[in-house]
Design a protein around this motif. Structure first.
Motif, mmCIF file in Angstrom:
data_model
loop_
_atom_site.group_PDB
_atom_site.id
_atom_site.type_symbol
_atom_site.label_atom_id
_atom_site.label_comp_id
_atom_site.label_asym_id
_atom_site.label_seq_id
_atom_site.Cartn_x
_atom_site.Cartn_y
_atom_site.Cartn_z
ATOM 1 N N LEU A 50 -11.642 12.044 -15.010
ATOM 2 C CA LEU A 50 -10.967 10.798 -14.635
ATOM 3 C C LEU A 50 -9.569 11.090 -14.079
ATOM 4 O O LEU A 50 -8.894 12.015 -14.537
ATOM 5 N N ALA A 51 -9.161 10.257 -13.129
ATOM 6 C CA ALA A 51 -7.831 10.431 -12.514
ATOM 7 C C ALA A 51 -6.895 9.296 -12.921
ATOM 8 O O ALA A 51 -5.969 8.961 -12.188
ATOM 9 N N ILE A 52 -7.150 8.734 -14.122
ATOM 10 C CA ILE A 52 -6.310 7.632 -14.589
ATOM 11 C C ILE A 52 -4.860 8.120 -14.692
ATOM 12 O O ILE A 52 -4.593 9.134 -15.344
ATOM 13 N N GLU B 204 -12.345 3.408 -13.484
ATOM 14 C CA GLU B 204 -12.383 4.662 -14.235
ATOM 15 C C GLU B 204 -12.402 4.436 -15.744
ATOM 16 O O GLU B 204 -13.057 5.176 -16.476
ATOM 17 N N GLU B 205 -11.687 3.423 -16.192
ATOM 18 C CA GLU B 205 -11.750 3.111 -17.634
ATOM 19 C C GLU B 205 -13.195 2.802 -18.014
ATOM 20 O O GLU B 205 -13.707 3.260 -19.038
ATOM 21 N N GLU B 206 -13.848 2.053 -17.149
ATOM 22 C CA GLU B 206 -15.233 1.670 -17.430
ATOM 23 C C GLU B 206 -16.166 2.888 -17.317
ATOM 24 O O GLU B 206 -17.088 3.045 -18.116
ATOM 25 N N ALA B 207 -15.894 3.743 -16.340
ATOM 26 C CA ALA B 207 -16.706 4.959 -16.191
ATOM 27 C C ALA B 207 -16.631 5.783 -17.481
ATOM 28 O O ALA B 207 -17.632 6.306 -17.964
ATOM 29 N N GLY B 208 -15.431 5.891 -18.032
ATOM 30 C CA GLY B 208 -15.241 6.627 -19.287
ATOM 31 C C GLY B 208 -16.060 6.003 -20.409
ATOM 32 O O GLY B 208 -16.684 6.694 -21.212
ATOM 33 N N ARG B 209 -16.059 4.689 -20.450
ATOM 34 C CA ARG B 209 -16.799 3.964 -21.486
ATOM 35 C C ARG B 209 -18.317 4.179 -21.319
ATOM 36 O O ARG B 209 -19.034 4.438 -22.287
ATOM 37 N N GLN B 210 -18.761 4.097 -20.087
ATOM 38 C CA GLN B 210 -20.193 4.285 -19.812
ATOM 39 C C GLN B 210 -20.625 5.724 -20.103
ATOM 40 O O GLN B 210 -21.754 5.985 -20.495
ATOM 41 N N TYR B 211 -19.718 6.654 -19.924
ATOM 42 C CA TYR B 211 -20.003 8.046 -20.231
ATOM 43 C C TYR B 211 -20.205 8.216 -21.737
ATOM 44 O O TYR B 211 -21.120 8.898 -22.194
ATOM 45 N N GLN B 212 -19.337 7.549 -22.504
ATOM 46 C CA GLN B 212 -19.470 7.598 -23.973
ATOM 47 C C GLN B 212 -20.818 7.034 -24.406
ATOM 48 O O GLN B 212 -21.383 7.449 -25.409
ATOM 49 N N ARG B 213 -21.317 6.070 -23.668
ATOM 50 C CA ARG B 213 -22.601 5.442 -23.995
ATOM 51 C C ARG B 213 -23.772 6.229 -23.412
ATOM 52 O O ARG B 213 -24.909 5.766 -23.445
ATOM 53 N N GLU C 111 -11.677 -6.652 -12.566
ATOM 54 C CA GLU C 111 -12.589 -6.779 -13.699
ATOM 55 C C GLU C 111 -13.978 -7.229 -13.224
ATOM 56 O O GLU C 111 -15.006 -6.650 -13.592
ATOM 57 N N GLU C 112 -13.966 -8.245 -12.362
ATOM 58 C CA GLU C 112 -15.241 -8.777 -11.845
ATOM 59 C C GLU C 112 -16.015 -7.728 -11.062
ATOM 60 O O GLU C 112 -17.214 -7.566 -11.232
ATOM 61 N N ARG C 113 -15.292 -7.011 -10.214
ATOM 62 C CA ARG C 113 -15.989 -6.032 -9.367
ATOM 63 C C ARG C 113 -16.566 -4.887 -10.182
ATOM 64 O O ARG C 113 -17.640 -4.372 -9.892
ATOM 65 N N VAL C 114 -15.835 -4.499 -11.206
ATOM 66 C CA VAL C 114 -16.318 -3.383 -12.022
ATOM 67 C C VAL C 114 -17.509 -3.834 -12.883
ATOM 68 O O VAL C 114 -18.490 -3.096 -13.040
ATOM 69 N N THR C 115 -17.433 -5.048 -13.389
ATOM 70 C CA THR C 115 -18.575 -5.572 -14.161
ATOM 71 C C THR C 115 -19.809 -5.633 -13.262
ATOM 72 O O THR C 115 -20.917 -5.241 -13.663
ATOM 73 N N ALA C 116 -19.614 -6.073 -12.017
ATOM 74 C CA ALA C 116 -20.731 -6.141 -11.072
ATOM 75 C C ALA C 116 -21.255 -4.742 -10.752
ATOM 76 O O ALA C 116 -22.467 -4.532 -10.594
ATOM 77 N N THR D 201 -5.422 -1.084 -8.987
ATOM 78 C CA THR D 201 -5.937 -1.755 -10.185
ATOM 79 C C THR D 201 -7.453 -1.611 -10.270
ATOM 80 O O THR D 201 -8.013 -1.374 -11.343
ATOM 81 N N LEU D 202 -8.107 -1.733 -9.126
ATOM 82 C CA LEU D 202 -9.570 -1.600 -9.108
ATOM 83 C C LEU D 202 -9.990 -0.196 -9.557
ATOM 84 O O LEU D 202 -10.898 -0.026 -10.372
ATOM 85 N N ILE D 203 -9.285 0.796 -9.026
ATOM 86 C CA ILE D 203 -9.622 2.179 -9.379
ATOM 87 C C ILE D 203 -9.398 2.426 -10.873
ATOM 88 O O ILE D 203 -10.214 3.048 -11.557
ATOM 89 N N ARG D 204 -8.282 1.927 -11.378
ATOM 90 C CA ARG D 204 -7.973 2.103 -12.804
ATOM 91 C C ARG D 204 -9.064 1.493 -13.673
ATOM 92 O O ARG D 204 -9.603 2.121 -14.587
ATOM 93 N N ARG D 205 -9.419 0.285 -13.323
ATOM 94 C CA ARG D 205 -10.422 -0.436 -14.117
ATOM 95 C C ARG D 205 -11.786 0.251 -14.011
ATOM 96 O O ARG D 205 -12.512 0.362 -14.988
#
Ligand SMILES: Cc1ncc(C[n+]2csc(CCOP(=O)(O)OP(=O)(O)O)c2C)c(N)n1
Ligand SMILES: [Mg+2]
Length: 397
Positions: free
Chosen positions: A42-44, A24-33, A294-299, A18-22
């Motif tokens: 991504l390996a989602i 990578e989703e965020e990495a994709g979002r940050q890449y768009q930004r 979610e918390e760890r990825v936000t951090a 779950t941590l990895i999924r979250r």
């Protein structure tokens, strides 16, 4: 279907995936930004293959992968903050911000990269295993590679030496059915990849890479054979990437229905459901795992944002070619006159320095025109621009 392990292990497996999924989703979002630069693969969808593998490895074992390895590093124990910082090109990254997405590396966790060259990690894996053998250590090297990488020359060369020298190695093919936009049927004469190393004396097996427990069991056996019997083996894990090959992929090579079909087999959803149905985990724990991820990825994003960019005057650091090897051009032995590279002791450090300075000057002038290597004579391979356009035009036709 193999039995579920104890509740603590199930919780940990679900939490990692779950941590990895979250992440990578965020990495994709940050890449768009445009917070993360360079390439992003991504390996989602492939989390069960990744976590199933790492979850039975010992701390002393080595893992080496491809350019799609954010999750592999995290699964091995690298702090997500350091991986996100690396994507952002910041000093807090695993390589001080100099490697980027394709070159995550964590020696302490024995995660040995992160390689942009398809199949480039295979000979290095053999070297790692050879070093363990040479030093009389128990460590096993796990080499993860794509289906496409099984077509490279490195594949055959590495299999030969691994078998010949009885190296403590486990090859794990992450068969996600495509090498970029080319399906296995179109890129490999032997489509049963588990048999591809047989001729070298390396047996293989096929497993469901969407089932974290199946992966875990097969890998545990492969590790045992490598560790105790010094017998390298190969596992072909069937998996699927839900996103494009990289961030820029129009995905014209596969049908929407195919992606949806694989999404039905989502390795995280399926495992969570199975654990709940078996009464091993409760809904509350599944929700907790999501919240924590979610918390760890936000951090991680906050830490990456706060981490500074490398200082401009650190530009020459780690450029070992400048000081130690004294150059980076090969010597051409075909004719007797001196070639670029033969006088590199004298010349190249200065030339390299000038190049680096030009780069630094450019970095300091974001509004200025980008230097054109074709004009400065360093990028002639593609021919004149008109010729390149003609070729493109011909290809379109
Ligand atoms: C030696 C080499 N050839 C070509 C490429 C371009 N390339 C990058 S990724 C890729 C596809 C590799 O597919 P696969 O091994 O199946 O890994 P996946 O991306 O599916 O994880 C190719 C051809 C490269 N990076 N290196
Ligand atoms: Mg592939």
């Amino acid at each position: 279907m193999p039995d579920l392990p104890d509740a603590g292990t199930c919780y940990e497996l679900l939490a990692r995936m779950t941590l990895i999924r979250r992440f990578e989703e965020e990495a994709g979002r940050q890449y768009q930004r445009a917070k993360a630069g360079g390439f992003l693969h991504l390996a989602i969808g492939e989390e069960a293959t990744i976590v199933g593998t790492t979850s039975t490895m010992r701390d002393e074992d080595y893992l080496i992968g491809t350019y799609r390895t954010h999750g592999h590093a995290i699964a091995r124990g690298t702090d997500p903050e350091r991986v996100m910082s690396e994507l952002f090109g910041r000093v807090g990254g695993t390589s001080g911000g100099r490697g980027g997405s394709m070159h995550i590396f964590d020696r302490e966790k024995r995660f040995m990269g992160g390689y942009g060259i398809v199949g480039g990690n295979l000979p290095i894996a053999a070297g790692l295993a050879l070093s363990s053998e040479y030093k009389g250590e128990d460590a096993v090297t796990v080499c993860m590679l794509g289906d496409g990488a099984s077509n490279t020359g490195n594949f055959g060369e590495t299999m030969n030496l691994a078998a010949l020298w009885k190296l403590p190695l486990l090859f794990l093919v992450e068969n996600n059915l495509y090498g970029m936009g080319t399906s296995v049927e179109r890129h490999s004469a032997q489509t049963d990849l588990s048999r591809k190393a047989e001729g070298y004396g390396i047996p293989g097996k096929r497993i469901d890479g969407m089932d974290v427990i199946a992966v875990r069991e097969a890998v545990a056996e492969g590790l045992r054979e490598a560790r105790e019997e010094r017998r390298p083996t190969l596992i072909e894990a069937f998996t699927y990437r839900y996103r494009g090959h990289s961030a820029a992929d129009p995905e014209v090579y596969r049908e929407r229905e195919e992606v949806e079909e694989w999404q039905q087999k989502d390795p995280i959803e399926a495992f969570a459901r199975r654990c709940v149905e078996a009464g091993v985990l409760g809904e509350r724990e599944v929700a907790e795992v999501r919240e924590k991820a979610e918390e760890r990825v936000t951090a991680a994003v906050a830490a990456a944002d706060q981490s500074p960019e490398p200082a401009l005057d650190s530009l020459y650091e780690n450029l070992y070619v400048v000081d130690e090897a004294g150059g980076w051009y090969a010597v051409d032995e075909r004719s007797p006159e001196p070639h670029r590279g033969e006088r590199e002791e004298e010349e190249m450090p200065q030339a390299a320095r000038e190049l680096a300075e030009a780069g630094a000057a450019y970095a300091g002038q974001p509004d200025g025109p980008r230097p054109n290597p074709a004009e400065s004579g360093d990028a002639q391979e593609g021919g004149e621009p008109e010729v390149a356009e003609e070729v493109e035009e011909a290809e379109r036709r």
